[in-house]
Design a protein around this motif. Structure first.
Motif, short mmCIF file in Angstrom:
data_model
loop_
_atom_site.label_atom_id
_atom_site.label_comp_id
_atom_site.label_asym_id
_atom_site.label_seq_id
_atom_site.Cartn_x
_atom_site.Cartn_y
_atom_site.Cartn_z
N ASN A 1 0.83 -1.22 0.00
CA ASN A 1 0.00 0.00 0.00
C ASN A 1 0.86 1.27 0.00
N ARG A 2 1.96 1.26 0.75
CA ARG A 2 2.86 2.43 0.75
C ARG A 2 3.47 2.65 -0.63
N ALA B 1 5.29 -2.60 -9.26
CA ALA B 1 5.99 -3.86 -9.51
C ALA B 1 7.47 -3.61 -9.79
N GLU B 2 7.75 -2.58 -10.58
CA GLU B 2 9.15 -2.27 -10.89
C GLU B 2 9.90 -1.87 -9.62
N HIS C 1 1.98 -1.48 -12.94
CA HIS C 1 3.00 -1.94 -13.87
C HIS C 1 3.54 -0.78 -14.72
N GLY C 2 4.59 -1.07 -15.46
CA GLY C 2 5.21 -0.06 -16.31
C GLY C 2 6.33 0.67 -15.59
N MET D 1 3.05 5.81 -3.34
CA MET D 1 4.19 6.48 -3.97
C MET D 1 4.02 6.54 -5.50
N THR D 2 3.41 5.51 -6.09
CA THR D 2 3.28 5.44 -7.54
C THR D 2 1.93 5.95 -8.02
N GLY D 3 1.12 6.48 -7.13
CA GLY D 3 -0.21 6.95 -7.52
C GLY D 3 -1.13 5.82 -7.96
#
Length: 82
Positions: free
Chosen positions: A36-37, A53-54, A47-48, A41-43
């Motif tokens: 969840n954190r 995931a990255e 993926h991408g 951070m990634t909005g």
């Protein structure tokens, strides 16, 4: 300890320590909090480039499977819950 079954005495001792350990979380709870954190951070991007995931170093499908198992919404489901 002089017990006939010292391994059973040790098991009871460990169980008592676990009960009094402050902030004890199950592994799934820790994983859920961490994912969840990262999603924050990634909005919400799973993926991408610069996706969760990255950042976590895992395959996006593996992350989605973990999210499903942990009850973390993603994609359209996540958008509808907002």
């Amino acid at each position: 300890c002089g017990c006939v079954f010292p391994c059973l005495a040790k098991k009871t001792e460990v169980a008592e320590q676990v009960k009094t350990y402050p902030g004890l979380l199950k592994l799934d709870d820790v994983l859920k909090q961490h994912i969840n954190r990262i999603l924050e951070m990634t909005g919400g991007k799973v993926h991408g480039a610069n996706g969760a995931a990255e950042l976590l170093g895992i395959n996006p499908s593996t992350l989605r499977n973990k999210m499903t198992k942990l009850g973390i919404a993603y994609g359209r489901t996540a958008q509808q819950s907002k």
